[in-house]
Write an enzyme that holds these catalytic residues in place. Structure first.
Site, PDB file in Angstrom:
ATOM      1  N   PHE A  68       0.849  -1.202   0.000  1.00 19.06           N
ATOM      2  CA  PHE A  68       0.000   0.000   0.000  1.00 19.06           C
ATOM      3  C   PHE A  68       0.884   1.252   0.000  1.00 19.06           C
ATOM      4  O   PHE A  68       0.682   2.170  -0.791  1.00 19.06           O
ATOM      5  CB  PHE A  68      -0.918  -0.032   1.233  1.00 19.06           C
ATOM      6  CG  PHE A  68      -1.743   1.208   1.451  1.00 19.06           C
ATOM      7  CD1 PHE A  68      -2.836   1.500   0.644  1.00 19.06           C
ATOM      8  CD2 PHE A  68      -1.451   2.095   2.491  1.00 19.06           C
ATOM      9  CE1 PHE A  68      -3.611   2.641   0.855  1.00 19.06           C
ATOM     10  CE2 PHE A  68      -2.211   3.236   2.714  1.00 19.06           C
ATOM     11  CZ  PHE A  68      -3.297   3.501   1.893  1.00 19.06           C
ATOM     12  N   TYR A  69       1.908   1.264   0.865  1.00 16.44           N
ATOM     13  CA  TYR A  69       2.785   2.445   0.955  1.00 16.44           C
ATOM     14  C   TYR A  69       3.719   2.547  -0.253  1.00 16.44           C
ATOM     15  O   TYR A  69       4.015   3.654  -0.722  1.00 16.44           O
ATOM     16  CB  TYR A  69       3.577   2.407   2.268  1.00 16.44           C
ATOM     17  CG  TYR A  69       2.678   2.579   3.476  1.00 16.44           C
ATOM     18  CD1 TYR A  69       2.155   3.821   3.800  1.00 16.44           C
ATOM     19  CD2 TYR A  69       2.316   1.490   4.266  1.00 16.44           C
ATOM     20  CE1 TYR A  69       1.312   3.986   4.880  1.00 16.44           C
ATOM     21  CE2 TYR A  69       1.470   1.643   5.360  1.00 16.44           C
ATOM     22  CZ  TYR A  69       0.975   2.889   5.658  1.00 16.44           C
ATOM     23  OH  TYR A  69       0.122   3.045   6.728  1.00 16.44           O
ATOM     24  N   LEU A  70       4.179   1.389  -0.761  1.00 12.25           N
ATOM     25  CA  LEU A  70       5.068   1.427  -1.933  1.00 12.25           C
ATOM     26  C   LEU A  70       4.371   2.068  -3.129  1.00 12.25           C
ATOM     27  O   LEU A  70       4.994   2.741  -3.946  1.00 12.25           O
ATOM     28  CB  LEU A  70       5.535   0.012  -2.287  1.00 12.25           C
ATOM     29  CG  LEU A  70       6.531  -0.640  -1.318  1.00 12.25           C
ATOM     30  CD1 LEU A  70       6.789  -2.098  -1.706  1.00 12.25           C
ATOM     31  CD2 LEU A  70       7.847   0.139  -1.281  1.00 12.25           C
ATOM     32  N   TYR A  81       2.556   4.539  -3.098  1.00 15.13           N
ATOM     33  CA  TYR A  81       2.501   5.994  -2.950  1.00 15.13           C
ATOM     34  C   TYR A  81       3.871   6.569  -2.611  1.00 15.13           C
ATOM     35  O   TYR A  81       4.012   7.453  -1.757  1.00 15.13           O
ATOM     36  CB  TYR A  81       1.413   6.367  -1.924  1.00 15.13           C
ATOM     37  CG  TYR A  81       0.073   5.810  -2.354  1.00 15.13           C
ATOM     38  CD1 TYR A  81      -0.527   6.251  -3.529  1.00 15.13           C
ATOM     39  CD2 TYR A  81      -0.539   4.779  -1.655  1.00 15.13           C
ATOM     40  CE1 TYR A  81      -1.723   5.706  -3.977  1.00 15.13           C
ATOM     41  CE2 TYR A  81      -1.739   4.225  -2.092  1.00 15.13           C
ATOM     42  CZ  TYR A  81      -2.323   4.695  -3.253  1.00 15.13           C
ATOM     43  OH  TYR A  81      -3.501   4.144  -3.698  1.00 15.13           O
TER      44      TYR A  81
END
Ligand code: COA
Length: 167
Positions: A141-143, A145
């Site tokens: 999920f963070y990768l 963004y």
């Protein structure tokens, strides 16, 4: 009348007005945080907590705190121009959306809201990056963004303020 997820406001957590007793996101530690710990953290100036509401019910939240990163923990390419002292950062300590509301874009809205607040704060306080300790299964999920992994910890990621400013 129900408010559509994309129109729900994100506001500072108010333990007197916001109901979080039924909050459940699939992670008992995160559920306990908003139910029992967040208000103490806010009172003690250990964190600022922001929530998204459905009526008076908390259906999502995130927390922000100050943090320190060791230069040697960063990837070489990000460390090379930095001084040999602890690097100031902001910790995105928790980000969670209630089970009933996941998959509707609220997590992304909360992440963007956190980034906006950090970017604004960075005009008054110097810090180099946002750091997050992602749960298993949420790293991707963070990768998506622009977060970057720390080399020695596959669940810890960071987002340079410079990247944020440029985006
Ligand atoms: C992870 C979490 C915050 C995501 O919130 P959400 O509201 O469900 O996510 P969104 O609907 O905003 O998703 C935005 C995009 O990210 C993607 N995404 C969501 N969760 C993801 C995950 N775990 N891994 C990879 N991508 C994910 C979505 O598919 C969506 O992509 P799309 O725009 O291409 O469709 C939420 O599922 C949650 O609270 N999970 C349980 C608690 C938790 O583990 N929190 C993280 C602590 S680090």
């Amino acid at each position: 009348m129900p408010v559509a997820p994309e129109q729900r406001q994100i506001v500072p957590f108010d333990s007197k007005a916001h109901n979080r007793t039924n909050f459940s996101c699939g992670s008992p530690a995160l559920d306990r945080y908003i139910r029992e710990i967040a208000s103490q953290d806010v009172k003690r100036d250990l964190a600022r907590v922001f929530v998204v509401l459905n009526g008076a019910d908390v259906v999502g939240f995130y927390s922000l705190s100050g943090d320190i990163v060791k230069k040697e923990d960063l990837p070489e390419s990000h460390a090379k121009k930095l001084p040999n002292r602890p690097i100031p950062a902001v910790l995105l300590g928790r980000l969670a959306i209630d089970n009933t509301q996941q998959g509707q874009g609220l997590g992304l809205r909360m992440l963007m809201d956190a980034q906006d607040r950090v970017l604004l704060a960075s005009e008054s306080i110097g810090f180099r990056m946002i750091v997050v300790d992602a749960k298993d299964g949420v790293v991707e999920f963070y990768l998506r963004y622009d977060f970057v992994r720390f080399p020695d910890d596959s669940n810890r990621l960071f987002l340079p303020i410079a990247t944020l400013r440029a985006s």
